[in-house]
Design an enzyme around this catalytic site. Structure first.
Site, PDB file in Angstrom:
ATOM      1  N   GLY A 108       0.805  -1.219   0.000  1.00  8.53           N
ATOM      2  CA  GLY A 108       0.000   0.000   0.000  1.00  8.53           C
ATOM      3  C   GLY A 108       0.840   1.273   0.000  1.00  8.53           C
ATOM      4  O   GLY A 108       0.388   2.314  -0.490  1.00  8.53           O
ATOM      5  N   GLU A 131       2.786  -8.234  -1.631  1.00  7.17           N
ATOM      6  CA  GLU A 131       1.579  -8.846  -1.077  1.00  7.17           C
ATOM      7  C   GLU A 131       1.537 -10.357  -1.267  1.00  7.17           C
ATOM      8  O   GLU A 131       1.024 -11.089  -0.421  1.00  7.17           O
ATOM      9  CB  GLU A 131       0.332  -8.226  -1.721  1.00  7.17           C
ATOM     10  CG  GLU A 131       0.024  -6.808  -1.271  1.00  7.17           C
ATOM     11  CD  GLU A 131       0.672  -5.732  -2.114  1.00  7.17           C
ATOM     12  OE1 GLU A 131       1.625  -6.035  -2.865  1.00  7.17           O
ATOM     13  OE2 GLU A 131       0.229  -4.569  -2.017  1.00  7.17           O
TER      14      GLU A 131
HETATM   15  C1  HXC Z   1       1.813  -3.774  10.066  1.00  7.36           C
HETATM   16  C2  HXC Z   1       4.075  -3.504   9.989  1.00  7.36           C
HETATM   17  C3  HXC Z   1       4.056  -3.513   8.580  1.00  7.36           C
HETATM   18  C4  HXC Z   1       2.795  -3.653   7.934  1.00  7.36           C
HETATM   19  C5  HXC Z   1       6.081  -3.280   9.222  1.00  7.36           C
HETATM   20  N1  HXC Z   1       5.346  -3.360  10.336  1.00  7.36           N
HETATM   21  N2  HXC Z   1       5.327  -3.377   8.145  1.00  7.36           N
HETATM   22  N3  HXC Z   1       2.963  -3.639  10.714  1.00  7.36           N
HETATM   23  N4  HXC Z   1       1.712  -3.776   8.728  1.00  7.36           N
HETATM   24  N5  HXC Z   1       2.687  -3.632   6.616  1.00  7.36           N
HETATM   25  C6  HXC Z   1       5.817  -3.309  11.731  1.00  7.36           C
HETATM   26  C7  HXC Z   1       6.501  -4.595  12.133  1.00  7.36           C
HETATM   27  O1  HXC Z   1       5.561  -5.543  12.496  1.00  7.36           O
HETATM   28  C8  HXC Z   1       7.317  -4.135  13.296  1.00  7.36           C
HETATM   29  O2  HXC Z   1       6.498  -3.991  14.437  1.00  7.36           O
HETATM   30  C9  HXC Z   1       7.741  -2.738  12.903  1.00  7.36           C
HETATM   31  O3  HXC Z   1       6.824  -2.326  11.865  1.00  7.36           O
HETATM   32  C10 HXC Z   1       9.133  -2.700  12.313  1.00  7.36           C
HETATM   33  O4  HXC Z   1       9.215  -3.674  11.267  1.00  7.36           O
HETATM   34  P1  HXC Z   1      10.337  -4.789  11.218  1.00  7.36           P
HETATM   35  O5  HXC Z   1       9.835  -5.877  10.369  1.00  7.36           O
HETATM   36  O6  HXC Z   1      10.790  -5.155  12.579  1.00  7.36           O
HETATM   37  O7  HXC Z   1      11.513  -3.988  10.480  1.00  7.36           O
HETATM   38  P2  HXC Z   1      12.625  -4.572   9.491  1.00  7.36           P
HETATM   39  O8  HXC Z   1      13.167  -5.878  10.009  1.00  7.36           O
HETATM   40  O9  HXC Z   1      13.565  -3.452   9.254  1.00  7.36           O
HETATM   41  O10 HXC Z   1      11.853  -4.928   8.137  1.00  7.36           O
HETATM   42  C11 HXC Z   1      11.213  -3.899   7.383  1.00  7.36           C
HETATM   43  C12 HXC Z   1      10.292  -4.521   6.333  1.00  7.36           C
HETATM   44  C13 HXC Z   1       9.291  -5.482   6.992  1.00  7.36           C
HETATM   45  C14 HXC Z   1      11.119  -5.267   5.260  1.00  7.36           C
HETATM   46  C15 HXC Z   1       9.554  -3.361   5.626  1.00  7.36           C
HETATM   47  O11 HXC Z   1       8.678  -4.807   8.089  1.00  7.36           O
HETATM   48  C16 HXC Z   1       8.213  -5.967   6.086  1.00  7.36           C
HETATM   49  O12 HXC Z   1       8.451  -6.862   5.259  1.00  7.36           O
HETATM   50  N6  HXC Z   1       7.006  -5.432   6.246  1.00  7.36           N
HETATM   51  C17 HXC Z   1       5.836  -5.860   5.494  1.00  7.36           C
HETATM   52  C18 HXC Z   1       5.907  -5.361   4.080  1.00  7.36           C
HETATM   53  C19 HXC Z   1       4.667  -5.825   3.323  1.00  7.36           C
HETATM   54  O13 HXC Z   1       4.437  -7.035   3.134  1.00  7.36           O
HETATM   55  N7  HXC Z   1       3.881  -4.899   2.869  1.00  7.36           N
HETATM   56  C20 HXC Z   1       2.671  -5.186   2.147  1.00  7.36           C
HETATM   57  C21 HXC Z   1       1.568  -5.239   3.119  1.00  7.36           C
HETATM   58  S1  HXC Z   1       0.084  -5.785   2.370  1.00  7.36           S
HETATM   59  P3  HXC Z   1       6.925  -4.577  15.878  1.00  7.36           P
HETATM   60  O14 HXC Z   1       5.726  -4.309  16.717  1.00  7.36           O
HETATM   61  O15 HXC Z   1       7.237  -6.015  15.666  1.00  7.36           O
HETATM   62  O16 HXC Z   1       8.131  -3.754  16.233  1.00  7.36           O
HETATM   63  C22 HXC Z   1      -0.464  -4.481   1.551  1.00  7.36           C
HETATM   64  C23 HXC Z   1      -1.602  -4.850   0.714  1.00  7.36           C
HETATM   65  C24 HXC Z   1      -2.523  -3.801   0.354  1.00  7.36           C
HETATM   66  O17 HXC Z   1      -0.009  -3.388   1.595  1.00  7.36           O
HETATM   67  C25 HXC Z   1      -3.702  -4.348  -0.322  1.00  7.36           C
HETATM   68  C26 HXC Z   1      -3.887  -5.822  -0.334  1.00  7.36           C
HETATM   69  C27 HXC Z   1      -4.585  -6.415   0.814  1.00  7.36           C
END
Ligand code: HXC
Length: 257
Positions: A108, A131
């Site tokens: 997103g 995603e």
């Molecule tokens: C909720 C999130 C988040 C997300 C990160 N966080 N991304 N929380 N939703 N999309 C939170 C983590 O849980 C964590 O919280 C804190 O942010 C820091 O993230 P870390 O993972 O500890 O950091 P890092 O190791 O540096 O990794 C960064 C990252 C990773 C590579 C960006 O966080 C990641 O892969 N995030 C998800 C990316 C993703 O898949 N995005 C797409 C989402 S789906 P805590 O509490 O543990 O500290 C989407 C779909 C839209 O957007 C429409 C379809 C449904």
């Protein structure tokens, strides 16, 4: 102001919306969607706003929609609430928008950046639609806007593998207009916004509308649309001022009328 997930500041005729949930890497939950859309629509209605910049933090523009919030939802929850439909209202804002992206713009986050009219990337930016790794697909226009921006080859690879692009690759692919050093990102984005905001507001809106029409229609219809709007700008005071100022060798003073 009443916002808790974003900050909104005015910089003359430019405005700045900063995504501000740093602990969650600016994950876009429903509250943030509501706040960004409300802020953008309020700025859009304000005649003193000529351009809106959206930015995040140095580490993340936004790491995606909020996974924790989405995880338990059922099909009927999603369908009934028309989950993410609010973002369509951000894309419908008429005032030009600039995304200033540093760090992660994933899912997103990438989709929000792509909804903006000008996309500036810091050299630290990372773009992707991961995603698929969560068992879902893009839901805020990523499969469409990424494909239009970079073509099928890269869009398919990114959406099917979840691979991300760094700023260099994103620029080569045409996703971003420019890369700037991370430390200069906000200054540059605000400079771009101030430049846009210094133009005639109605004419800038018409230019935005005309470019966006290219994504919606055939070449013949798009050129016809452009020609009609081109004729229409001659009804503005700013057209007279702009061309008179040129003739008189002085800077224009647009009145946004
Ligand atoms: C909720 C999130 C988040 C997300 C990160 N966080 N991304 N929380 N939703 N999309 C939170 C983590 O849980 C964590 O919280 C804190 O942010 C820091 O993230 P870390 O993972 O500890 O950091 P890092 O190791 O540096 O990794 C960064 C990252 C990773 C590579 C960006 O966080 C990641 O892969 N995030 C998800 C990316 C993703 O898949 N995005 C797409 C989402 S789906 P805590 O509490 O543990 O500290 C989407 C779909 C839209 O957007 C429409 C379809 C449904």
């Amino acid at each position: 102001h009443p916002f808790s997930t974003i900050r909104v500041e005015r910089k003359g005729r430019a405005a700045l919306i900063t995504l501000d949930r740093p602990k969650a890497l600016n994950a876009l939950n429903l509250q943030m969607m509501d706040e960004v859309v409300a802020a953008a629509e309020a700025l859009d209605r304000d005649p003193d706003t000529g351009c809106i910049v959206v930015t995040g933090s140095a580490r993340a523009f936004a790491a995606g929609a909020d996974i924790g919030e989405m995880r338990p939802q059922s099909y009927m929850d999603m369908y009934g609430a028309d989950w993410f439909a609010g973002w369509d209202r951000f894309a419908a804002v008429r005032t030009p928008t600039v995304a200033a992206v540093a760090g992660y713009a994933l899912g997103g986050g990438c989709e929000l950046a792509m909804m903006c009219d000008i996309l500036l990337a810091a050299d630290t930016a990372t773009f992707g639609q991961p995603e698929i790794k969560l068992g879902v697909i893009p839901g805020i226009g990523g499969s469409q806007r990424l494909t239009r921006a970079v073509g099928k080859a890269k869009a398919m690879e990114l959406c099917l593998t979840g691979r991300t692009m760094d700023a260099e690759e994103a620029e080569r692919a045409g996703l971003v207009s420019r890369i700037v050093p991370a430390g200069d990102l906000l200054t540059e984005a605000l400079a771009v916004a101030e430049t846009v905001a210094s133009m005639s507001a109605p004419v800038a809106m018409m230019a935005k509308e005309a470019v966006n029409r290219a994504f919606e229609t055939t070449l013949t219809e798009g050129v016809r649309f452009e020609r009609r709007v081109f004729h229409a700008v001659f009804a503005t005071a700013d057209q007279k001022e702009g061309m008179t100022a040129f003739t008189e060798k002085r800077p224009p003073e647009f009145t946004h009328r």
